[in-house]
Scaffold this motif. Structure first.
Motif, PDB file in Angstrom:
ATOM      1  N   MET A 240       0.796  -1.201   0.045  1.00  0.00           N
ATOM      2  CA  MET A 240      -0.137  -0.156  -0.102  1.00  0.00           C
ATOM      3  C   MET A 240       0.817   1.289   0.039  1.00  0.00           C
TER       4      MET A 240
ATOM      5  N   THR B 236       0.969   3.872  -2.789  1.00  0.00           N
ATOM      6  CA  THR B 236       0.694   5.271  -2.889  1.00  0.00           C
ATOM      7  C   THR B 236       1.602   6.337  -3.346  1.00  0.00           C
TER       8      THR B 236
ATOM      9  N   LEU C 140      -3.218   3.615  -6.664  1.00  0.00           N
ATOM     10  CA  LEU C 140      -4.286   3.109  -6.084  1.00  0.00           C
ATOM     11  C   LEU C 140      -5.526   3.346  -6.321  1.00  0.00           C
ATOM     12  N   GLY C 141      -5.430   3.912  -7.687  1.00  0.00           N
ATOM     13  CA  GLY C 141      -6.642   4.346  -8.077  1.00  0.00           C
ATOM     14  C   GLY C 141      -7.293   5.668  -8.191  1.00  0.00           C
TER      15      GLY C 141
ATOM     16  N   ASN D 208      -9.286   7.148  -5.865  1.00  0.00           N
ATOM     17  CA  ASN D 208      -9.581   7.493  -4.735  1.00  0.00           C
ATOM     18  C   ASN D 208      -8.563   6.692  -3.639  1.00  0.00           C
ATOM     19  N   PRO D 209      -7.244   7.017  -3.402  1.00  0.00           N
ATOM     20  CA  PRO D 209      -6.464   6.277  -2.846  1.00  0.00           C
ATOM     21  C   PRO D 209      -6.714   5.927  -1.294  1.00  0.00           C
TER      22      PRO D 209
ATOM     23  N   GLU E 153      -9.362   3.732  -0.958  1.00  0.00           N
ATOM     24  CA  GLU E 153      -8.806   2.240  -1.267  1.00  0.00           C
ATOM     25  C   GLU E 153      -7.865   1.628   0.131  1.00  0.00           C
TER      26      GLU E 153
ATOM     27  N   ASN F  82     -10.160   0.751   2.621  1.00  0.00           N
ATOM     28  CA  ASN F  82     -11.042  -0.506   2.584  1.00  0.00           C
ATOM     29  C   ASN F  82      -9.879  -1.772   2.775  1.00  0.00           C
ATOM     30  N   GLU F  83      -8.570  -1.698   2.364  1.00  0.00           N
ATOM     31  CA  GLU F  83      -7.679  -2.700   2.293  1.00  0.00           C
ATOM     32  C   GLU F  83      -7.236  -2.971   3.872  1.00  0.00           C
TER      33      GLU F  83
END
Length: 222
Positions: free
Chosen positions: A45, A49, A54-55, A57-58, A61, A64-65
Motif C-alpha cells: 500500500m 501510494t 491506488l486508483g 480515490n487512494p 482504497e 478498505n484494504e
C-alpha cells in the motif's frame, strides 16, 4: 524382577545428574514468517501510494484494504482453536496472540487513516459519523472491544487477572468479530458476496465452538 543400580565404588563421587537436553521450539520460523508476511500488504500500500497506482480515490482504497486485512487476521485468530480440535494441530495456537495483535494493528491503522486522511481530524464530523452512520458505529465498537484484548494479551496480564477472568475477558473477541463482519456487510452497498463469505466462515467457526462446548459438557456429565 527389578534390577538394582550398581553400587558406587568406594570413594567415588556421585556424578551430577545430567540435565535433560532442551528441546527447541518447533518450527521457529513460524512467528517471524507470520510477522514478515503480515507486513507485505502494508508495504504494498505504501509503494502504491508513492507511485500513485491506488486508483482514483487512494484514501478510500487504503481504508478498505486495511479494514479487510484486519478482518482476515481476526478470523484467522478465531480459527486457531477449531483447527486444533479438528486436526490436532498445535502450531496455530502459538500464532493466536500474534494474529490477534495483527488484527488490532490493522484495525487501528484503518481507523487512523479514516480520522487523519479522510476526515482531517475533524472531530465534529467523526463523532457525527460514529453516532449517525450504523456501519461506522459497529466498526468503532469492534475497535473499542479489541483495545482491552490487545492490552491484556501478555502472560503477565493472565497472572494479574487470573486465568478464568482473563479467558472471560478475551471472549469479547467473538463479539468483535461479529461486529467487524456487520461493519463490512453494511459498508458494501452493491456486491455483498465478499462480506457474506467472511460472515459464513465466522458463523462456521462459532458453530464449531458451540459444538465443542456441548461435547465437553456432555463428557463432564458422563
Amino acid at each position: 524382577m527389578a534390577t538394582t543400580p550398581p553400587l558406587l565404588a568406594a570413594g567415588a563421587r556421585p556424578r551430577a545428574a545430567r540435565p535433560a537436553p532442551r528441546r527447541g521450539t518447533p518450527m521457529p520460523w513460524l512467528r517471524p514468517g507470520l510477522i514478515l508476511g503480515a507486513l507485505v500488504p502494508l508495504a504494498a500500500m505504501i509503494v502504491g501510494t508513492v507511485r500513485g497506482t491506488l486508483g482514483a480515490n487512494p484514501i478510500a482504497e487504503v481504508i478498505n484494504e486495511l479494514g479487510l486485512i484486519a478482518l482476515v487476521f481476526l478470523i484467522a485468530g478465531l480459527a486457531c482453536s477449531p483447527l486444533r480440535w479438528a486436526f490436532g494441530w498445535t502450531w496455530p495456537i502459538r500464532l493466536r496472540r500474534d494474529l490477534g495483535l495483527l488484527a488490532f494493528f490493522y484495525a487501528l491503522l484503518h481507523f487512523l487513516v479514516y480520522v487523519v486522511l479522510d476526515q482531517g481530524v475533524d472531530l465534529g464530523i467523526i463523532v457525527e459519523d460514529v453516532v449517525q452512520r450504523p456501519f461506522i458505529t459497529v466498526g468503532f465498537l469492534a475497535l473499542l472491544l479489541m483495545v482491552p484484548l490487545a492490552w491484556t494479551s501478555t502472560s503477565g496480564w493472565v497472572r494479574r487477572l487470573g486465568y478464568q477472568t482473563w479467558t472471560r475477558l478475551h471472549q469479547l473477541v467473538y463479539v468483535a468479530g461479529i461486529l467487524a463482519v456487520i461493519h463490512f456487510l453494511w459498508r458494501v452497498k452493491i456486491d455483498i458476496s465478499q462480506p457474506m463469505l467472511y460472515a459464513t466462515i465466522l458463523g462456521a467457526l462459532l458453530l464449531a465452538r458451540v459444538a465443542f462446548w456441548l461435547r465437553g459438557r456432555q463428557m463432564r456429565k458422563a
